[in-house]
Write an enzyme that holds these catalytic residues in place. Structure first.
Site, PDB file in Angstrom:
ATOM      1  N   THR A  19      29.959  40.039  -2.087  1.00 40.09           N
ATOM      2  CA  THR A  19      29.552  39.686  -0.722  1.00 40.09           C
ATOM      3  C   THR A  19      30.142  38.319  -0.386  1.00 40.09           C
ATOM      4  O   THR A  19      29.429  37.307  -0.365  1.00 40.09           O
ATOM      5  CB  THR A  19      28.011  39.708  -0.601  1.00 40.09           C
ATOM      6  OG1 THR A  19      27.564  40.978  -1.088  1.00 40.09           O
ATOM      7  CG2 THR A  19      27.564  39.552   0.840  1.00 40.09           C
ATOM      8  N   HIS A  20      31.465  38.273  -0.176  1.00 40.60           N
ATOM      9  CA  HIS A  20      32.148  37.016   0.137  1.00 40.60           C
ATOM     10  C   HIS A  20      32.798  37.055   1.520  1.00 40.60           C
ATOM     11  O   HIS A  20      32.616  36.163   2.330  1.00 40.60           O
ATOM     12  CB  HIS A  20      33.220  36.713  -0.927  1.00 40.60           C
ATOM     13  CG  HIS A  20      32.651  36.108  -2.160  1.00 40.60           C
ATOM     14  ND1 HIS A  20      32.821  34.789  -2.491  1.00 40.60           N
ATOM     15  CD2 HIS A  20      31.895  36.640  -3.140  1.00 40.60           C
ATOM     16  CE1 HIS A  20      32.190  34.526  -3.634  1.00 40.60           C
ATOM     17  NE2 HIS A  20      31.632  35.641  -4.048  1.00 40.60           N
ATOM     18  N   ASP A 119      37.461  30.794   1.292  1.00 44.17           N
ATOM     19  CA  ASP A 119      36.436  30.896   0.272  1.00 44.17           C
ATOM     20  C   ASP A 119      36.597  29.675  -0.628  1.00 44.17           C
ATOM     21  O   ASP A 119      37.721  29.250  -0.918  1.00 44.17           O
ATOM     22  CB  ASP A 119      36.638  32.180  -0.541  1.00 44.17           C
ATOM     23  CG  ASP A 119      35.390  32.547  -1.328  1.00 44.17           C
ATOM     24  OD1 ASP A 119      34.718  33.502  -0.935  1.00 44.17           O
ATOM     25  OD2 ASP A 119      35.081  31.864  -2.331  1.00 44.17           O
ATOM     26  N   GLU A 187      28.959  31.415 -17.202  1.00 39.75           N
ATOM     27  CA  GLU A 187      29.769  31.493 -18.421  1.00 39.75           C
ATOM     28  C   GLU A 187      31.133  30.870 -18.128  1.00 39.75           C
ATOM     29  O   GLU A 187      31.616  30.935 -17.004  1.00 39.75           O
ATOM     30  CB  GLU A 187      29.912  32.954 -18.916  1.00 39.75           C
ATOM     31  CG  GLU A 187      30.621  33.898 -17.967  1.00 39.75           C
ATOM     32  CD  GLU A 187      29.692  34.647 -17.009  1.00 39.75           C
ATOM     33  OE1 GLU A 187      30.038  35.753 -16.610  1.00 39.75           O
ATOM     34  OE2 GLU A 187      28.622  34.090 -16.625  1.00 39.75           O
ATOM     35  N   SER A 277      25.772  44.280  -4.460  1.00 42.02           N
ATOM     36  CA  SER A 277      26.875  45.176  -4.106  1.00 42.02           C
ATOM     37  C   SER A 277      27.815  45.460  -5.275  1.00 42.02           C
ATOM     38  O   SER A 277      28.726  46.268  -5.157  1.00 42.02           O
ATOM     39  CB  SER A 277      27.666  44.548  -2.956  1.00 42.02           C
ATOM     40  OG  SER A 277      28.249  43.341  -3.385  1.00 42.02           O
ATOM     41  N   TRP A 329      22.452  52.602   0.709  1.00 41.61           N
ATOM     42  CA  TRP A 329      22.496  51.214   1.197  1.00 41.61           C
ATOM     43  C   TRP A 329      21.281  50.997   2.111  1.00 41.61           C
ATOM     44  O   TRP A 329      21.115  51.715   3.090  1.00 41.61           O
ATOM     45  CB  TRP A 329      23.802  51.002   1.950  1.00 41.61           C
ATOM     46  CG  TRP A 329      24.105  49.568   2.227  1.00 41.61           C
ATOM     47  CD1 TRP A 329      24.086  48.969   3.449  1.00 41.61           C
ATOM     48  CD2 TRP A 329      24.482  48.562   1.284  1.00 41.61           C
ATOM     49  NE1 TRP A 329      24.428  47.652   3.317  1.00 41.61           N
ATOM     50  CE2 TRP A 329      24.681  47.368   2.005  1.00 41.61           C
ATOM     51  CE3 TRP A 329      24.672  48.547  -0.100  1.00 41.61           C
ATOM     52  CZ2 TRP A 329      25.052  46.180   1.394  1.00 41.61           C
ATOM     53  CZ3 TRP A 329      25.041  47.351  -0.705  1.00 41.61           C
ATOM     54  CH2 TRP A 329      25.235  46.196   0.030  1.00 41.61           C
ATOM     55  N   GLY A 370      28.088  35.263 -13.689  1.00 40.82           N
ATOM     56  CA  GLY A 370      28.395  34.195 -12.722  1.00 40.82           C
ATOM     57  C   GLY A 370      27.202  33.281 -12.482  1.00 40.82           C
ATOM     58  O   GLY A 370      26.585  32.774 -13.423  1.00 40.82           O
TER      59      GLY A 370
HETATM   60  C1  U2F Z   1      27.940  38.391  -5.255  1.00 40.01           C
HETATM   61  O1  U2F Z   1      26.737  39.015  -4.876  1.00 40.01           O
HETATM   62  P1  U2F Z   1      26.338  40.511  -4.492  1.00 40.01           P
HETATM   63  O2  U2F Z   1      27.119  40.998  -3.366  1.00 40.01           O
HETATM   64  O3  U2F Z   1      26.280  41.402  -5.671  1.00 40.01           O
HETATM   65  O4  U2F Z   1      24.772  40.278  -4.096  1.00 40.01           O
HETATM   66  P2  U2F Z   1      24.065  39.355  -3.017  1.00 40.01           P
HETATM   67  O5  U2F Z   1      24.612  37.991  -2.948  1.00 40.01           O
HETATM   68  O6  U2F Z   1      22.630  39.449  -3.339  1.00 40.01           O
HETATM   69  O7  U2F Z   1      24.361  40.070  -1.652  1.00 40.01           O
HETATM   70  C2  U2F Z   1      24.015  41.380  -1.414  1.00 40.01           C
HETATM   71  C3  U2F Z   1      23.973  41.550   0.100  1.00 40.01           C
HETATM   72  O8  U2F Z   1      23.967  42.939   0.410  1.00 40.01           O
HETATM   73  C4  U2F Z   1      22.877  43.260   1.246  1.00 40.01           C
HETATM   74  C5  U2F Z   1      21.875  42.131   1.064  1.00 40.01           C
HETATM   75  C6  U2F Z   1      22.752  40.931   0.756  1.00 40.01           C
HETATM   76  O9  U2F Z   1      23.146  40.313   1.968  1.00 40.01           O
HETATM   77  O10 U2F Z   1      21.099  41.963   2.225  1.00 40.01           O
HETATM   78  N1  U2F Z   1      22.340  44.571   0.832  1.00 40.01           N
HETATM   79  C7  U2F Z   1      21.951  45.450   1.793  1.00 40.01           C
HETATM   80  O11 U2F Z   1      21.964  45.138   2.984  1.00 40.01           O
HETATM   81  N2  U2F Z   1      21.508  46.691   1.415  1.00 40.01           N
HETATM   82  C8  U2F Z   1      21.443  47.065   0.110  1.00 40.01           C
HETATM   83  O12 U2F Z   1      21.030  48.205  -0.148  1.00 40.01           O
HETATM   84  C9  U2F Z   1      21.848  46.145  -0.880  1.00 40.01           C
HETATM   85  C10 U2F Z   1      22.281  44.906  -0.494  1.00 40.01           C
HETATM   86  C11 U2F Z   1      27.748  37.883  -6.678  1.00 40.01           C
HETATM   87  F1  U2F Z   1      27.567  38.964  -7.508  1.00 40.01           F
HETATM   88  C12 U2F Z   1      26.574  36.926  -6.746  1.00 40.01           C
HETATM   89  O13 U2F Z   1      26.417  36.465  -8.055  1.00 40.01           O
HETATM   90  C13 U2F Z   1      26.761  35.762  -5.771  1.00 40.01           C
HETATM   91  O14 U2F Z   1      25.608  34.965  -5.745  1.00 40.01           O
HETATM   92  C14 U2F Z   1      27.060  36.316  -4.375  1.00 40.01           C
HETATM   93  C15 U2F Z   1      27.362  35.214  -3.377  1.00 40.01           C
HETATM   94  O15 U2F Z   1      28.504  34.501  -3.742  1.00 40.01           O
HETATM   95  O16 U2F Z   1      28.130  37.244  -4.397  1.00 40.01           O
END
Ligand code: U2F
Length: 453
Positions: A19-20, A119, A187, A277, A329, A370
């Protein structure tokens, strides 16, 4: 004097995984709406652009145009299932892939690039901005603790020494890190690893202090000592979040009827589960979690990546048809705002943590990689709005134990109160007179060339 802005060209360099890119586009959309004369070129991979621009028409995009960059994958690439593999190829293709697309954007628009918004990962923007005499505003999409850790990696290595991680030493030499330990760090930070991703983050730590300003999806009051420390390290720190409150969000439809179902549930009773995600927990942990939900008879909504029929225990879906919902989702923010939700099980992704803060929901966090370990430790030991798991894994007993803490104990009640305090500060920050709102104006002014030091 107000400078003319109609020759300004902002190149936005998005990181196409996790989610970037979406939050970066949302931030830029808000800035672009306020600076109609400025041209914005948004650079990401084809797949990422297709996803983040889906459903947006030219009218909504105004002065923003997407440009596709190469993803660096070899032609014969076969996905291994490890989400980090494509990322490693991508990192190797940088920055040449961005340069190519930037040249294309300059040729198409006829405007030289005056500002890079990227980013925060993209260390190479520091040199690139110098070369073309442009401003550089990186966006850090995660939380403030990991950001400070990355820019302090040298100091951390010196203080922890070679045995710091093995001995899990306290990080008592860094402002805002009281209660946090070496093993919580991302890490490859305390002990530098040679893989492309760790190297990128290491170079990022050195480059960010050179930026015109560093923007972060957070709010100043989330942790004042951290905000002050970061302010002292950067030319300018711009807390411009939480984005769910400050920037336009694309709507997730409630196709599977989560919200009407929540209306039928008791206040504070529902467990919401999502691991973001990228992550899919291993099979034995999925089973443990499912067994705990069944045994504890907790109503639940589970946002499940993959095939639940295949991955969850035999008969679970059928037996829990009334007890809960397993969906693809989910409209996460709307769910977390609903008063029926009592706890969120998360991987400790920063966006999910902000969603929970804004929703007023305490967390159970099972980190994977991370920043997630550090986020989990911060939830538990600094903000006291969530708990981690013993050994960082779901077993049935451990899951039932932490659910009991959050849902039925005095400690759980306190966590709820603390998360509501943070929610109030987040709302204030995003309000008309709030910090994040003011910082956003500064951000937009830098992009338009209207801000002068
Ligand atoms: C990476 O994070 P992720 O994308 O794995 O996870 P989140 O930062 O928690 O973001 C998930 C987003 O997806 C949305 C939720 C968040 O905005 O509202 N969502 C949704 O709408 N419906 C769903 O069924 C599931 C999720 C990384 F892995 C992390 O370690 C970092 O902290 C992050 C930010 O850099 O990016």
């Amino acid at each position: 004097t107000v400078c003319p802005t109609d020759d300004r060209h902002v190149a936005v360099l998005a990181f196409p995984y996790g989610t970037h890119a979406a939050p970066l586009l949302n931030l830029v959309r808000r800035a672009a709406a306020e600076a109609p004369d400025v041209t914005f070129s948004f650079l990401s991979t084809k797949a990422s652009n297709a996803s983040v621009f889906a459903g947006l028409n030219e009218e909504q995009l105004l002065n923003i145009r997407p440009y596709d960059i190469e993803d660096g994958l070899p032609e014969d690439f076969v996905p291994t299932g490890n989400p980090q593999d494509p990322v490693a190829y991508f990192v190797k293709a940088m920055p040449a892939n961005y340069r190519t697309a930037m040249e294309e954007a300059v040729a198409k628009t006829g405007r030289q690039i005056t500002c890079l918004v990227s980013d925060a990962f993209f260390w190479f923007c520091a040199d690139m901005a110098d070369e073309i005499h442009a401003k550089w505003v990186p966006l850090w999409t995660a939380g403030p603790h990991p950001l400070l850790a990355h820019i302090s990696s040298q100091q951390i290595r010196e203080n922890l020494g070679p045995d710091g991680v093995r001995e899990n030493k306290e990080i008592d030499f860094l402002a805002g890190f009281n209660g946090l330990k070496a093993a919580d760090l991302p890490e490859g930070l305390a002990e530098l690893k040679e893989d492309p991703f760790s190297m990128m983050l290491d170079k990022m730590g050195e480059a960010l202090p050179r930026a015109t300003a560093v923007a972060i999806n957070s709010f100043t009051a989330v942790h004042l000592p951290i905000a002050h420390e970061l302010e002292s390290k950067f030319h300018m720190l711009l807390n411009v979040g939480p984005f769910i409150l400050t920037t336009p969000q694309s709507v997730t439809l409630d196709d599977e009827g989560c919200l009407p179902w929540l209306n039928t549930q008791e206040e504070g009773s529902v467990v919401y589960i999502s691991f973001g995600s990228v992550i899919m927990p291993p099979p034995d942990e999925l089973t443990a979690l499912a067994d705990a939900l069944e045994e504890g008879e907790y109503p639940f909504i589970w946002a499940f990546r993959g095939n639940p029929e295949k991955s969850l225990p035999d008969g679970f879906m059928e037996r829990t048809k009334k007890q809960g919902k397993v969906v693809g989702w989910a409209p996460q923010m709307q769910i977390l705002k609903h008063s029926a939700v009592g706890v969120c099980m998360t991987h400790g992704g920063w966006n999910s943590i902000l969603d929970c803060i804004v929703g007023g929901v305490p967390m159970i966090s099972r980190p994977f990689f991370g920043d997630q370990m550090l986020n989990t430790a911060t939830l538990e030991h600094v903000w006291e709005i969530g708990v981690g798991l013993e050994n960082n894994v779901f077993t049935k007993e451990e899951t039932l134990r932490v659910l009991e803490i959050i849902m039925s104990s005095e400690k759980g009640k306190m966590m709820r109160e603390k998360v509501f305090e943070l929610k109030d500060s987040a709302m204030e920050a995003a309000g008309a007179e709030g910090d994040s709102t003011k910082n956003f104006c500064t951000f937009a002014d830098i992009l338009s060339g209207l801000h002068h030091d």
